[in-house]
Design an enzyme around this catalytic site. Sequence first.
Site, short mmCIF file in Angstrom:
data_model
loop_
_atom_site.label_atom_id
_atom_site.label_comp_id
_atom_site.label_asym_id
_atom_site.label_seq_id
_atom_site.Cartn_x
_atom_site.Cartn_y
_atom_site.Cartn_z
N GLN A 99 0.81 -1.21 0.00
CA GLN A 99 0.00 0.00 0.00
C GLN A 99 0.85 1.26 0.00
OE1 GLN A 99 -1.37 0.73 4.48
NE2 GLN A 99 -1.76 -1.39 3.86
N HIS A 265 4.82 0.24 0.46
CA HIS A 265 5.39 -0.53 1.55
C HIS A 265 4.45 -1.66 1.95
CE1 HIS A 265 2.75 2.43 3.52
NE2 HIS A 265 2.57 1.53 4.47
N ARG A 284 -4.21 0.75 -2.07
CA ARG A 284 -3.57 -0.57 -2.08
C ARG A 284 -3.01 -0.91 -3.45
NH1 ARG A 284 -7.75 -0.51 1.44
NH2 ARG A 284 -7.24 -1.16 3.57
#
Length: 403
Positions: A99, A265, A284
């Site tokens: 995300q 990340h 996302r």
Amino acid sequence: MDRLVNTVRPYAWGSTTAIPALLGTAPTGEPQAELWMGAHPGAPSRVDRGGSGGGLRPLSDVIAADPEGELGTRTVHRFGPRLPFLFKVLAAGSPLSLQVHPGLAEAAAGHAEEEARGVPLDAPHRNYKDTDHKPELLCALTPFEGLCGFRAPGETAGLLAALDVDSLKPYADLLHAQPEEDALREVLTAVLTADHGEMARTVTEAAAAAERLSAQDGPYQDACTAYVSLARHYPGDPGVIAAMLLNHVRLQPGEALYLGAGVPHAYLDGLGVEIMANSDNVLRCGLTPKHVDVPELLRVVRFESTAAAVLRPEADAGGEEVYGTPVEEFRLSRFDLAPGATTMLPAGTPQILLCTSGTAVLRTPDDGQELRLRQGESAFVRAAESVVLAGDDARVFRATVAV
């Protein structure tokens, strides 16, 4: 000062044992993913202020009744009558979604656009629940594994070449041929918009190749072990390939990652404390059954390679070890308290204190009230209070604002 009664969120990716071990409780067999500390409306901490009503009250209600007394004038002036951060214990037993979080400009524009279209706040395809950005900081309590920021395109091309999967070779060629920003954008776009059946086959082949490399000593061994795990948890998900574009990071206890706007990340495994701006805005990229809005994601992601910025705390003259971050919504620090040592915590801002080992003692010098925190327990200190912190071989994390 108030002892906090906190809620554990049972997300499916949570560890079944890590938070119970911290709290000294028996595992239930169900995942326990996050322990929330703060005033987020989804699961506010509760406090016992007594009074005519008695019983526990949500911290959000307590703050709403006296914002300046609880938060301080500076905090209310800067952020309004709300606690601007959420503090958590996060326990990843399996990988979380890949995300990014928007910046302030993207959040404000995206929220306004979705409001104008009449997208319900609880709609599964809603991207922007509010107008705020969501920077965050994750500090490891145990060895912690994650993905953070884009790896240099040439290094990723080397990884894809080592995997030797035919369907990955066009991505490697793009990473070699294009300038960095264009290369990263084109490859991520191609991965997320590929035919689902073809991508599922690519993920299967890439996972088999990663398993082969994970058994060999070399620069890709640890990362390939992670990719095998991702493919096992999310079979056929394009996020497995997108993850190969990112830095693979292992934190040791006490080390931290700061994640600003647009940085892709994912957290993979481990126990840590996390502090973030009090926002619900998430876009996302994969590793999830939830909605992935590819066009909006591509608008928000920062397509630049960067080494993962592993932070270590810097001690000041008073023994407070501070994790430096460039935001005002939160400030995270810690104290290691030897027997007999004391430190005065300044008044003027709201504070949440979390004891992660030993026993900590909070005292208010004016009236001598005392609150003991064992491992896993936390307290809220309102802005109007001065508190002396002491401990018996205790480690205490302090969450507050940076205004």
